[in-house]
Scaffold this motif. Sequence first.
Motif, short mmCIF file in Angstrom:
data_model
loop_
_atom_site.label_atom_id
_atom_site.label_comp_id
_atom_site.label_asym_id
_atom_site.label_seq_id
_atom_site.Cartn_x
_atom_site.Cartn_y
_atom_site.Cartn_z
N UNK A 26 -5.98 37.93 14.20
CA UNK A 26 -4.96 38.32 15.03
C UNK A 26 -5.07 37.35 16.31
N UNK A 27 -6.15 36.82 16.66
CA UNK A 27 -6.30 36.01 17.95
C UNK A 27 -6.73 37.11 18.90
N UNK B 22 -21.90 33.24 12.95
CA UNK B 22 -22.16 32.91 11.49
C UNK B 22 -21.72 33.72 10.50
N UNK B 23 -21.57 35.25 10.59
CA UNK B 23 -20.95 36.11 9.46
C UNK B 23 -19.67 36.44 9.59
N UNK C 74 -14.18 31.94 15.27
CA UNK C 74 -13.00 32.25 15.91
C UNK C 74 -12.90 33.76 16.29
N UNK C 75 -13.36 34.46 15.26
CA UNK C 75 -13.31 35.95 15.50
C UNK C 75 -14.48 36.39 16.47
N UNK C 76 -15.54 35.80 16.59
CA UNK C 76 -16.60 36.32 17.47
C UNK C 76 -16.54 35.68 18.98
N UNK D 59 -21.41 42.87 11.16
CA UNK D 59 -20.25 42.74 10.59
C UNK D 59 -19.41 43.97 10.08
N UNK D 60 -20.28 45.00 9.84
CA UNK D 60 -19.57 46.21 9.52
C UNK D 60 -18.95 46.80 10.84
#
Length: 416
Positions: free
Chosen positions: A48-49, A94-95, A99-101, A145-146
Amino acid sequence: MSFRARGLALGALAFLLGSDLLGVGLSGVDLSRMAHAYAQPSPLPPYAGAYQPQGVDEIGLWQMMDEDERAIAQSPLVVRDEALNAYVRQVLCDTVGQHRCNSVRIYILQVPVFNATMAPNRTMRVFTGLLLRVRNEAELGAVLAHEFGHFESRHSLNKFKAARSGTDLLAWTAVLGSLAPRYQVARTYQNLQISVLGNLFRFGRDQEREADRLGVAYLNASQLRPQAAAQVWQNLMQEIDASALHRGLKKPRFDTIAFTASHPPEAERAGYLAELADPDGLRRDDGAQRYRATLAPWLGTFLDDQIKLNDFGASEYLIQSLAQEGWTAQLWHYRGELYRMRGNPRDLVNAAQFYGEAVALDAQMADAHRGLGLSLLKTGQPGAGQEALRQYLALKPDAPDARLIGMMIPNQGPGQ
């Protein structure tokens, strides 16, 4: 306090207390069936940016978390080591993907317990007790990631709303129950309260399961070994078991859910996470060597913090686990510290042996000479003990306890 204010306060408290990984561990539940039911692939949500809070509730929650972050940023508990922070961030990226992190702000807190949390304003807190317990990048990535899965699913907002609505209803049922003319009417309100509480706890457990499924989905899409997600819980169960054994407590049940549990039982989680892991990912790199190299400068600090928790069984388990890759002078030293701190006569004999192993591997380890000397003195070996303490002072003449140690050695007064 008004009912609305009480609901808001308890809602915030539920978020703060419920975002951790650990839960307390309903009898008669078929965990194999339950684990299989939750072992269904969870597709990754579209990115979702740079998400912004929506609506009064979410904006208010973000503002509260922003204030909390300002306090955390100034906390002395924050580990400000640039290399360690960059490494933990890279494992997250890396997980879950770069773009998400990108906009996640990570705070490593020197707290010796297994935990990590993520707030709705994209701040992640990673406890050093977690870093001590995971063995490779894949296991660390599974936990991070959880937590990111909680954020991407907006779990904290949903939990906040559910807790506020639930506590409002509980407050009204308490009032109406106290005004009830007959016992049966009051009992009805009491049953309603139990039902509301049960739904709140179940709501939290279901969110944890969803975050678990998302976490392993991120790992499946990464280059890290997804089977590590189940291994995290296997290791944790072994540690809890070791802790209970040394305390003389009843063997823990990992296949039951207490009524007030906010998390699924560990055995259930290990089961469905193992089923969800992509079999083709079994041979992927888990980053164990990179992880050990990065953690090495901090390992002594984290072990020292762990030993001070006074949980002998858990600390012994962790040291033994770390030693599976080979005993080092550092591991022998901290095993000696663990036994010497407990202080039984047989512990002091074992401690002297462990310190001796450390000195044999690294004769320049001053603190191992200190522990050896103190252990030998307490086991009736003054000559050997004083010689070990002389070695300590020779290697570390500016030690903060140099004057005190010097008083234990004949013909070596303070400052000599």
